[in-house]
Write a protein that holds these residues in place. Sequence first.
Motif, PDB file in Angstrom:
ATOM      1  N   ARG A 189       0.609  -1.125   0.081  1.00  0.00           N
ATOM      2  CA  ARG A 189      -0.130  -0.115   0.093  1.00  0.00           C
ATOM      3  C   ARG A 189       0.912   1.189  -0.166  1.00  0.00           C
ATOM      4  NH1 ARG A 189      -4.119  -1.016   4.975  1.00  0.00           N
ATOM      5  NH2 ARG A 189      -1.960  -2.005   5.868  1.00  0.00           N
ATOM      6  N   LEU A 190       0.538   2.353  -1.066  1.00  0.00           N
ATOM      7  CA  LEU A 190       1.228   3.363  -0.892  1.00  0.00           C
ATOM      8  C   LEU A 190       0.528   4.718  -0.529  1.00  0.00           C
ATOM      9  CD1 LEU A 190       3.497   5.523  -2.095  1.00  0.00           C
ATOM     10  CD2 LEU A 190       2.164   5.309  -4.346  1.00  0.00           C
ATOM     11  N   LYS A 221      -4.895  13.175   5.678  1.00  0.00           N
ATOM     12  CA  LYS A 221      -5.682  12.262   4.698  1.00  0.00           C
ATOM     13  C   LYS A 221      -4.931  11.389   4.012  1.00  0.00           C
ATOM     14  CE  LYS A 221      -8.656  14.225   2.029  1.00  0.00           C
ATOM     15  NZ  LYS A 221      -9.252  15.298   1.295  1.00  0.00           N
ATOM     16  N   TYR A 222      -5.370  10.124   3.948  1.00  0.00           N
ATOM     17  CA  TYR A 222      -4.990   8.975   3.080  1.00  0.00           C
ATOM     18  C   TYR A 222      -5.125   8.905   1.847  1.00  0.00           C
ATOM     19  CZ  TYR A 222      -3.629   6.406   7.544  1.00  0.00           C
ATOM     20  OH  TYR A 222      -2.929   6.039   8.671  1.00  0.00           O
ATOM     21  N   ASN A 223      -4.245   9.537   0.900  1.00  0.00           N
ATOM     22  CA  ASN A 223      -4.477   9.223  -0.388  1.00  0.00           C
ATOM     23  C   ASN A 223      -3.616   8.176  -0.829  1.00  0.00           C
ATOM     24  OD1 ASN A 223      -5.595  12.047  -1.214  1.00  0.00           O
ATOM     25  ND2 ASN A 223      -3.530  12.765  -0.131  1.00  0.00           N
ATOM     26  N   GLY A 224      -4.195   7.167  -1.372  1.00  0.00           N
ATOM     27  CA  GLY A 224      -3.392   6.018  -1.654  1.00  0.00           C
ATOM     28  C   GLY A 224      -3.953   4.854  -2.749  1.00  0.00           C
ATOM     29  N   LEU A 225      -3.057   3.931  -2.868  1.00  0.00           N
ATOM     30  CA  LEU A 225      -3.625   2.817  -4.002  1.00  0.00           C
ATOM     31  C   LEU A 225      -2.727   1.578  -3.248  1.00  0.00           C
ATOM     32  CD1 LEU A 225      -0.911   2.626  -5.919  1.00  0.00           C
ATOM     33  CD2 LEU A 225      -1.982   4.086  -7.169  1.00  0.00           C
ATOM     34  N   SER A 226      -3.149   0.482  -3.726  1.00  0.00           N
ATOM     35  CA  SER A 226      -2.653  -0.857  -3.592  1.00  0.00           C
ATOM     36  C   SER A 226      -1.928  -1.426  -4.890  1.00  0.00           C
ATOM     37  CB  SER A 226      -3.635  -1.669  -2.919  1.00  0.00           C
ATOM     38  OG  SER A 226      -2.810  -3.099  -2.646  1.00  0.00           O
ATOM     39  N   TYR A 227      -0.844  -1.970  -4.642  1.00  0.00           N
ATOM     40  CA  TYR A 227      -0.337  -2.799  -6.023  1.00  0.00           C
ATOM     41  C   TYR A 227       0.803  -3.872  -5.583  1.00  0.00           C
ATOM     42  CZ  TYR A 227       4.367  -0.462  -6.028  1.00  0.00           C
ATOM     43  OH  TYR A 227       5.489  -0.049  -5.559  1.00  0.00           O
ATOM     44  N   THR A 274     -13.408   0.942 -10.013  1.00  0.00           N
ATOM     45  CA  THR A 274     -12.329   0.574 -10.679  1.00  0.00           C
ATOM     46  C   THR A 274     -10.956   0.206  -9.649  1.00  0.00           C
ATOM     47  OG1 THR A 274     -12.702   2.300 -12.361  1.00  0.00           O
ATOM     48  CG2 THR A 274     -10.413   1.406 -12.389  1.00  0.00           C
ATOM     49  N   MET A 275     -10.638   1.044  -8.885  1.00  0.00           N
ATOM     50  CA  MET A 275      -9.618   0.772  -7.581  1.00  0.00           C
ATOM     51  C   MET A 275     -10.017  -0.811  -7.154  1.00  0.00           C
ATOM     52  SD  MET A 275      -8.165   3.252  -4.960  1.00  0.00           S
ATOM     53  CE  MET A 275      -9.448   2.915  -3.696  1.00  0.00           C
ATOM     54  N   VAL A 276     -11.203  -0.855  -6.801  1.00  0.00           N
ATOM     55  CA  VAL A 276     -11.628  -2.159  -6.050  1.00  0.00           C
ATOM     56  C   VAL A 276     -11.369  -3.216  -6.858  1.00  0.00           C
ATOM     57  CG1 VAL A 276     -13.370  -3.412  -5.166  1.00  0.00           C
ATOM     58  CG2 VAL A 276     -13.058  -1.191  -4.393  1.00  0.00           C
ATOM     59  N   ILE A 277     -11.632  -3.082  -8.106  1.00  0.00           N
ATOM     60  CA  ILE A 277     -11.446  -4.449  -9.137  1.00  0.00           C
ATOM     61  C   ILE A 277      -9.948  -4.654  -9.373  1.00  0.00           C
ATOM     62  CG2 ILE A 277     -11.974  -5.191 -11.485  1.00  0.00           C
ATOM     63  CD1 ILE A 277     -14.580  -3.926 -11.285  1.00  0.00           C
ATOM     64  N   LEU A 278      -9.236  -3.364  -9.671  1.00  0.00           N
ATOM     65  CA  LEU A 278      -7.893  -3.758  -9.838  1.00  0.00           C
ATOM     66  C   LEU A 278      -6.975  -4.042  -8.724  1.00  0.00           C
ATOM     67  CD1 LEU A 278      -7.154  -0.102 -11.802  1.00  0.00           C
ATOM     68  CD2 LEU A 278      -7.067  -2.552 -12.820  1.00  0.00           C
ATOM     69  N   GLY A 279      -7.659  -3.894  -7.579  1.00  0.00           N
ATOM     70  CA  GLY A 279      -6.835  -4.629  -6.321  1.00  0.00           C
ATOM     71  C   GLY A 279      -7.037  -6.140  -6.277  1.00  0.00           C
TER      72      GLY A 279
END
Length: 427
Positions: free
Chosen positions: A110-111, A130-136, A328-333
């Motif tokens: 998680r970034l 604030k948490y601005n983030g994504l997972s990869y 989109t973010m949920v599916i890409l995860g």
Amino acid sequence: MVILTIMLVQLYWMHGSSHVFKIFPGEYAFTSFDDQEQGGISTSSIETTDSDIVLNCTLNKSDAYQWPYCGITVQLGESVHQGLNLRRYHTIRLNIDFSQLDSDQEPNLRLYLRNFNPEYSVEDNEYSQKYNGLSYAPGVDNGVIDIPIANLQVLTWWLADNHIPIEHSAPEFTNITKLELATGSNQFVGQYQMTVKSVELVGNYVEGETLMLVLLVFWVSLALVYSAIEIRRSHQLILRSQFRHDHLRKLNSELQEQNIHFAELAHRDALTGAMNRYSIREWLNTHFEGDLGQQKALSALYLDIDHFKDVNDKYGHTMGDDILREFTMVILGILSPSERLVRWGGEEFVVFCPGFDLKEASELAEKIRHRIESHIWVHGDPLTTSIGVASRSSDERTNEMLTRADEALYTAKRKGRNRVIATPRPD
């Protein structure tokens, strides 16, 4: 003047179009963190080599805390409330290896870019930033990956926990106090190692649009001066100037039409960041057409957000756009790097699954459906999706497979929505 313009453009592309800001231990503090402050028993340690930062951590569940985590914090600001303004940067460039030492599983990372805003942040409450983030999943020895900063989204659990009003629910990057790299959510217990080789912010010294606007104003001004001189000289030159002006206007109109065309051919959907039809068409032609490509297994999941019109009517199109991005973010995860998510139009999406048979594709569709149903969405209401699944036969065109998946989707909607319907291959 033409030569000067060419030189300015050339200098811009050589030196002005890419500004790289490197974040390294000599200038910024890299520290480890884990779940012990929340009552967990995970452990973490950090060490610095000649060129890398290495985090070793062991995730363990405890009765007091069931969601173990660990990670690295990079302090970017001079204080808790004063950080970096990232408006001039468009990309974060990472070279990170991340692995679970006691398993073959490829863990997610998680970034987070943490933003301090006095409208909702408090100095003595770190969680209020604030948490601005994504997972990869960075994997090991995969080299550098460029992540558009615009792809980062505000985490819904942070919005809910801090009761953030809607006007402050969008991503913010104007006062980033820290960068965090953490183990993914629901990560398995075990031993993990994260090696940070480089962290860079990529932006522009001068925005390309600004440079082009200055050059355009300059050339228009020059053309006006030249036209005034020519008007004085003779009526014939006035007519020629008028003809040139009309010609330039026509060219400008053609350029605008070409710009629209090129925008349509862009690889990414501007709203969600998913692939669009144009880019997936090229990918399908490359890998799944011709004699060899036709023999490769390929399945498709055709998704539609249930009752999305009601969401737009109730909360407005701005919230609808936020939900599409979060969808989109949920599916890409969930997807692996080999699968492709395409925004097909509106609230419809298609997932292409190379090498999947109908059973495997149906299992993935059910996993996506369950994740969508259980996810806590930014607008606070539940959301579901209907999915049609089809697998391509060896003598079937990709478009025919998609048509069958579309028909299965509408069957799912007719049967009450929030379900997966698979259609068997044609005989």
